[in-house]
Motif scaffolding. Structure first.
Motif, PDB file in Angstrom:
ATOM      1  N   PRO A 225       0.831  -1.221   0.000  1.00 57.22           N
ATOM      2  CA  PRO A 225       0.000   0.000   0.000  1.00 57.22           C
ATOM      3  C   PRO A 225       0.859   1.264   0.000  1.00 57.22           C
ATOM      4  N   GLY A 226       0.263   2.355  -0.488  1.00 56.23           N
ATOM      5  CA  GLY A 226       0.961   3.630  -0.495  1.00 56.23           C
ATOM      6  C   GLY A 226       1.951   3.786  -1.620  1.00 56.23           C
ATOM      7  N   GLY A 227       1.782   3.001  -2.683  1.00 48.88           N
ATOM      8  CA  GLY A 227       2.673   3.137  -3.824  1.00 48.88           C
ATOM      9  C   GLY A 227       3.899   2.263  -3.765  1.00 48.88           C
ATOM     10  N   GLY A 228       3.912   1.307  -2.841  1.00 49.26           N
ATOM     11  CA  GLY A 228       5.044   0.385  -2.758  1.00 49.26           C
ATOM     12  C   GLY A 228       6.158   0.886  -1.860  1.00 49.26           C
ATOM     13  N   ASP A 229       7.176   0.057  -1.728  1.00 52.48           N
ATOM     14  CA  ASP A 229       8.329   0.346  -0.870  1.00 52.48           C
ATOM     15  C   ASP A 229       9.555   0.472  -1.774  1.00 52.48           C
ATOM     16  N   ALA A 230       9.848   1.711  -2.200  1.00 52.16           N
ATOM     17  CA  ALA A 230      10.936   1.939  -3.163  1.00 52.16           C
ATOM     18  C   ALA A 230      12.285   1.546  -2.582  1.00 52.16           C
ATOM     19  N   TYR A 231      12.475   1.813  -1.288  1.00 49.11           N
ATOM     20  CA  TYR A 231      13.766   1.506  -0.670  1.00 49.11           C
ATOM     21  C   TYR A 231      14.054   0.008  -0.713  1.00 49.11           C
ATOM     22  N   ASN A 232      13.110  -0.803  -0.246  1.00 50.81           N
ATOM     23  CA  ASN A 232      13.354  -2.246  -0.231  1.00 50.81           C
ATOM     24  C   ASN A 232      13.347  -2.836  -1.634  1.00 50.81           C
ATOM     25  N   ALA A 233      12.614  -2.232  -2.539  1.00 50.10           N
ATOM     26  CA  ALA A 233      12.702  -2.666  -3.935  1.00 50.10           C
ATOM     27  C   ALA A 233      14.121  -2.451  -4.451  1.00 50.10           C
ATOM     28  N   GLY A 234      14.710  -1.326  -4.090  1.00 50.12           N
ATOM     29  CA  GLY A 234      16.094  -1.078  -4.473  1.00 50.12           C
ATOM     30  C   GLY A 234      17.048  -2.092  -3.893  1.00 50.12           C
ATOM     31  N   ARG A 235      16.809  -2.498  -2.638  1.00 51.56           N
ATOM     32  CA  ARG A 235      17.674  -3.507  -2.023  1.00 51.56           C
ATOM     33  C   ARG A 235      17.543  -4.848  -2.749  1.00 51.56           C
ATOM     34  N   VAL A 236      16.341  -5.182  -3.177  1.00 54.82           N
ATOM     35  CA  VAL A 236      16.161  -6.427  -3.932  1.00 54.82           C
ATOM     36  C   VAL A 236      16.914  -6.351  -5.255  1.00 54.82           C
ATOM     37  N   TYR A 237      16.835  -5.219  -5.935  1.00 50.18           N
ATOM     38  CA  TYR A 237      17.585  -5.069  -7.185  1.00 50.18           C
ATOM     39  C   TYR A 237      19.082  -5.265  -6.946  1.00 50.18           C
ATOM     40  N   MET A 238      19.574  -4.787  -5.807  1.00 54.62           N
ATOM     41  CA  MET A 238      20.992  -4.992  -5.504  1.00 54.62           C
ATOM     42  C   MET A 238      21.290  -6.476  -5.310  1.00 54.62           C
ATOM     43  N   SER A 239      20.379  -7.184  -4.640  1.00 54.96           N
ATOM     44  CA  SER A 239      20.578  -8.624  -4.460  1.00 54.96           C
ATOM     45  C   SER A 239      20.488  -9.360  -5.801  1.00 54.96           C
ATOM     46  N   LEU A 240      19.615  -8.890  -6.696  1.00 57.85           N
ATOM     47  CA  LEU A 240      19.573  -9.471  -8.031  1.00 57.85           C
ATOM     48  C   LEU A 240      20.893  -9.228  -8.764  1.00 57.85           C
ATOM     49  N   GLY A 241      21.460  -8.040  -8.578  1.00 62.07           N
ATOM     50  CA  GLY A 241      22.767  -7.775  -9.169  1.00 62.07           C
ATOM     51  C   GLY A 241      23.815  -8.737  -8.642  1.00 62.07           C
ATOM     52  N   ASP A 242      23.809  -8.989  -7.330  1.00 62.43           N
ATOM     53  CA  ASP A 242      24.756  -9.948  -6.741  1.00 62.43           C
ATOM     54  C   ASP A 242      24.554 -11.346  -7.329  1.00 62.43           C
ATOM     55  N   ALA A 243      23.276 -11.751  -7.461  1.00 63.40           N
ATOM     56  CA  ALA A 243      22.987 -13.100  -7.964  1.00 63.40           C
ATOM     57  C   ALA A 243      23.483 -13.261  -9.393  1.00 63.40           C
TER      58      ALA A 243
END
Length: 805
Positions: free
Chosen positions: A705-723
């Motif tokens: 809710p509230g348009g999502g969680d941009a900060y944690n989405a960014g952290r996931v993208y970083m983990s995808l980069g690591d993977a």
């Protein structure tokens, strides 16, 4: 070997405590990858290796000294096996070295030269013999080589030890150009005495170590402190020490330092083992006492006969605290005469009760306790409202008395509290130590506390403590909510708090700074509330300090206060309190143990947390405890066990039905767990499953809710980069990190943005694109500099220098 061993030790320590943040985690996992590849290469080389040895290919975090030595040897063997491995190991050692808290040499341009000395009193009188003694000590031939000069000034309370060492430190500063460290060790009692760990943390930050890099345990703090003080010419003032155990961990390494210790007690080990020189401070002579009291009283008063002034000075016993208190009363009360003060002190010394203090009991002999005599006289001159205020603010030994604390303790408005604090400061019953921040001399607080016990009784004193605790809970909860608004909480103090629609990105940083400024007072409030049995407030105050401790550490205080929180929550649960609080306190305590590198204690606390939450049916709390255990296993490189914990936590969350306790937090908590599982799968080498799970986490964060969680989405993208990078696909990793940069920019997370840009620079390095790497490193440098991350800045600049060479 030495460099490799040091790097392994630094990374392992940071892995357990969480120091170094994302950079520390990434470096730890790179060490795991290197050791895993070394083991696989070794296993492949052994043709007769049986299938039962496959488990040995997965290294465990080398916690012990022997295990770290073995890991360093494996790195060296790996480096010798091929030029490619040699390059990777060399790069990893260099990267790891930046995680070690770095000391800045005293001669460097950016060296921190702390000036922590409090202001010297403008009415300081005599004590020339102390300065002469110190000069002689510094110039003495045959001093113990390799050790700092240590001087211990002893004497009873109020004799002027602090004023003497502060004045001497100012006089000697030109001989010590690298600064002055100062700490009031609050050693009047065991209950108030500061732990060395808290003082070391404060000193290290003033010596230039970033707060996030200050170690959690005292032994490593001490090692770093020795590094930071080596080669420096400093003065270290350790005021009001309780005993040797407080002082010895704070001794600097450099023989060019001077250590000034004050104490009411003899410091035997300092003298016998560390070469300290003791000096006993006595009362002022009558002549100097007269000079001091005239200076404090000022020249605006009508002249008094010398004999009368001498009588007043003699009535104080020549003790500076008593002289200053008496002189301050004369300075601000224009109708108070020298003759009247002399008469009051004479009456007090002969046992005549002035009506002020002891409920009809005979007054103690003023010649035996002249400070008490003067305090009784000063108290008797206070207006009734000011006298009641004086008693109220002394119900507990607060490190400092703020306007908020004073107003609540006395039950008056903050404007009234400001005026009354100033009135007490003018008559020297309080000392102003900062803007709207005051402190008792401990003898004065003891006097006021005794009066409160006699005149107000336990009930009123306890009520004052409760008002202070409630106000500080409201204060701390509001700030903690601004620091970390999205985490779930139990305490009722959070119920009405909401996040503003257009929130300043810097608001959380400001709130954290405000929490930090009141850290010691908040800990004292917890102890006071625990002492008086206010269990409902104790655990809530502990919960409200979560953001402060998680982000800034101070692990000794964290553990001490949360042990009180656990016991308070337990007692409350046995009566009519919130049984969910027990698990909450155990989980927060577990993170304190993690930060201090105490793995066994952390795991035990999480076991207790889970049992407590399960017993009361609190699924949200139980899931958090299991998740935290998974995070601990990640830090220990037990990736399979970590994944099982995260999956089990997901199962527990599924038990929470619509409208039940914690239901609102389930979507975000499930997304976080999906992210954790993807990270664990990445390190297990299951890249396809990891990428699928991380993309699932990404979708969940976007649907919040509230348009999502941009900060944690960014952290996931970083983990995808690591993977993708671990899987060998640098180009796809770069694409994911592009998205991470966008997300962190949207979230206004400056340091995380710098980390994402620096991670993308590593992708460019893998793809041999030096121009793009340089551009990203320069962007990261700007962000690190803007946010005061000196270690990240130095690391990036070092890589830029390599590229420019």
């Amino acid at each position: 070997m030495g460099m490799a061993l040091s790097a392994v030790g630094t990374v392992v320590s940071g892995a357990l405590s969480g120091a170094g943040g994302e950079a520390g985690r990434r470096t730890s996992e790179r060490l795991y990858d290197l050791l895993s590849r070394g083991r696989r290469a070794g296993a492949d080389a052994e043709a007769n290796s049986g299938p039962g040895e496959g488990g040995s290919r997965h290294p465990t975090l080398p916690v012990t000294e022997d295990a770290q030595t073995a890991a360093a040897r494996q790195l060296l063997e790996l480096a010798r096996s091929s030029p490619e491995f040699a390059r990777e190991v060399t790069e990893w050692v260099r990267e790891a070295s930046w995680l070690s808290p770095r000391t800045v040499p005293a001669v460097a341009h950016a060296a921190s030269r702390p000036q922590m000395l409090p202001p010297a009193t403008p009415v300081f009188t005599d004590r020339a013999e102390v300065l002469a003694w110190l000069r002689g000590l510094l110039d003495e031939e045959g001093r113990t080589p390799g050790a700092p000069a240590i001087a211990v000034l002893t004497g009873p309370g109020g004799i002027g030890k602090t004023a003497a060492v502060v004045r001497c430190a100012f006089e000697l500063m030109d001989r010590f150009p690298d600064g002055v460290l100062f700490a009031d060790l609050a050693g009047a009692s065991d209950g108030t005495a500061l732990r060395p760990s808290d003082v070391l943390a404060r000193f290290l930050e003033r010596l230039g170590v970033p707060a996030a890099m200050v170690p959690g345990d005292e032994a490593r703090q001490r090692d770093l402190y020795l590094d930071c003080t080596a080669g420096r010419r400093m003065i270290v003032v350790l005021d009001n020490a309780r005993g040797d155990a407080q002082v010895i961990p704070l001794l600097p390494a450099s023989p060019e330092c001077l250590v000034l210790v004050t104490s009411r007690y003899r410091q035997g080990l300092l003298v016998s083992r560390h070469g300290a020189r003791p000096h006993a401070l006595g009362p002022l002579s009558t002549e100097d006492a007269v000079t001091l009291i005239r200076r404090v009283a000022g020249s605006g008063r009508p002249a008094a006969p010398d004999a009368v002034v001498q009588a007043v000075a003699q009535g104080t016993g020549g003790i500076p605290l008593a002289l200053c208190t008496t002189g301050a009363g004369l300075a601000v009360r224009e109708h108070l005469t020298w003759e009247r003060v002399a008469r009051q002190l004479s009456d007090r010394s002969h046992g005549h009760d002035l009506g002020g203090a002891l409920m009809g009991e005979p007054a103690p002999d003023a010649s035996a306790d002249p400070v008490r005599a003067v305090q009784d006289v000063s108290y008797g001159q206070l207006a009734p409202d000011c006298a009641a205020f004086y008693r109220a603010i002394a119900v507990w030994p607060w490190p400092t008395v703020t306007v908020l604390c004073a107003a609540q303790a006395a039950g008056v408005s903050e404007d009234e509290a400001r005026a009354l604090l100033e009135r007490l400061a003018r008559v020297h019953l309080l000392e102003e130590v900062g803007e709207e921040r005051y402190r008792f001399h401990d003898l004065t607080r003891a006097h006021a506390h005794g009066l409160a016990e006699a005149e107000d009784g336990h009930g009123r004193m306890a009520a004052a403590v409760r008002r202070v605790a409630v106000a500080h809970l409201r204060f701390a909860a509001g700030l903690d909510f601004r620091v970390m608004p999205l985490r779930w909480r139990l305490g009722p103090a959070y119920q009405a708090l909401t996040v503003p629609e257009h929130r300043d990105p810097e608001d959380g940083k400001r709130a954290l700074a405000d929490l930090r400024a009141e850290r010691e007072n908040l800990a004292a409030v917890i102890r006071a509330a625990a002492h008086h049995g206010f269990d409902d407030l104790v655990w809530q105050l502990c919960e409200a300090m979560w953001g402060l401790h998680l982000l800034l550490g101070f692990h000794a205080q964290w553990i001490d206060t949360h042990l009180l929180g656990v016991e308070a929550a337990r007692r409350g649960a046995e009566e009519f309190g919130d049984p969910r609080a027990v698990g909450r306190m155990w989980t927060q305590l577990a993170f304190a143990h993690m930060g201090a590198g105490q793995v066994t204690e952390a795991a035990d606390a999480l076991t207790q947390a889970r049992a407590a939450d399960r017993a009361c049916g609190h699924h949200r709390g139980e899931a958090t405890a299991v998740e935290a255990l998974g995070l601990l296993r990640l830090r220990q490189w037990e990736f399979g066990a970590a994944q099982r914990c995260f999956e089990e936590a997901q199962e527990i969350l599924r038990r929470i039905g619509p409208g039940e306790d914690g239901a609102e937090d389930v979507p975000r908590a499930t997304a976080l767990l999906a992210h954790h599982i993807g990270r664990a799968q990445t390190k297990r080498g299951d890249f396809a499953a990891a990428i699928a799970r991380l993309n699932d986490a990404l979708a969940r964060f976007r649907r919040l809710p509230g348009g999502g969680d941009a900060y944690n989405a960014g952290r996931v993208y970083m983990s995808l980069g690591d993977a993708h990078l671990d899987a060998g696909d640098a180009e796809q990793a770069r694409v994911c990190l592009d998205e991470a940069v966008k997300a962190m920019t949207e979230a206004g997370a400056g340091l995380q943005l710098a980390d994402a840009v620096e991670a993308r620079a590593r992708c460019h390095r893998r793809s041999d694109r030096p121009a793009e790497e340089t551009e990203d490193l320069r962007t990261a440098a700007v962000s690190y500099e803007e946010h005061g991350n000196h270690i990240g800045l130095a690391r990036v600049r070092a890589r830029l220098a390599e590229l420019a060479a």
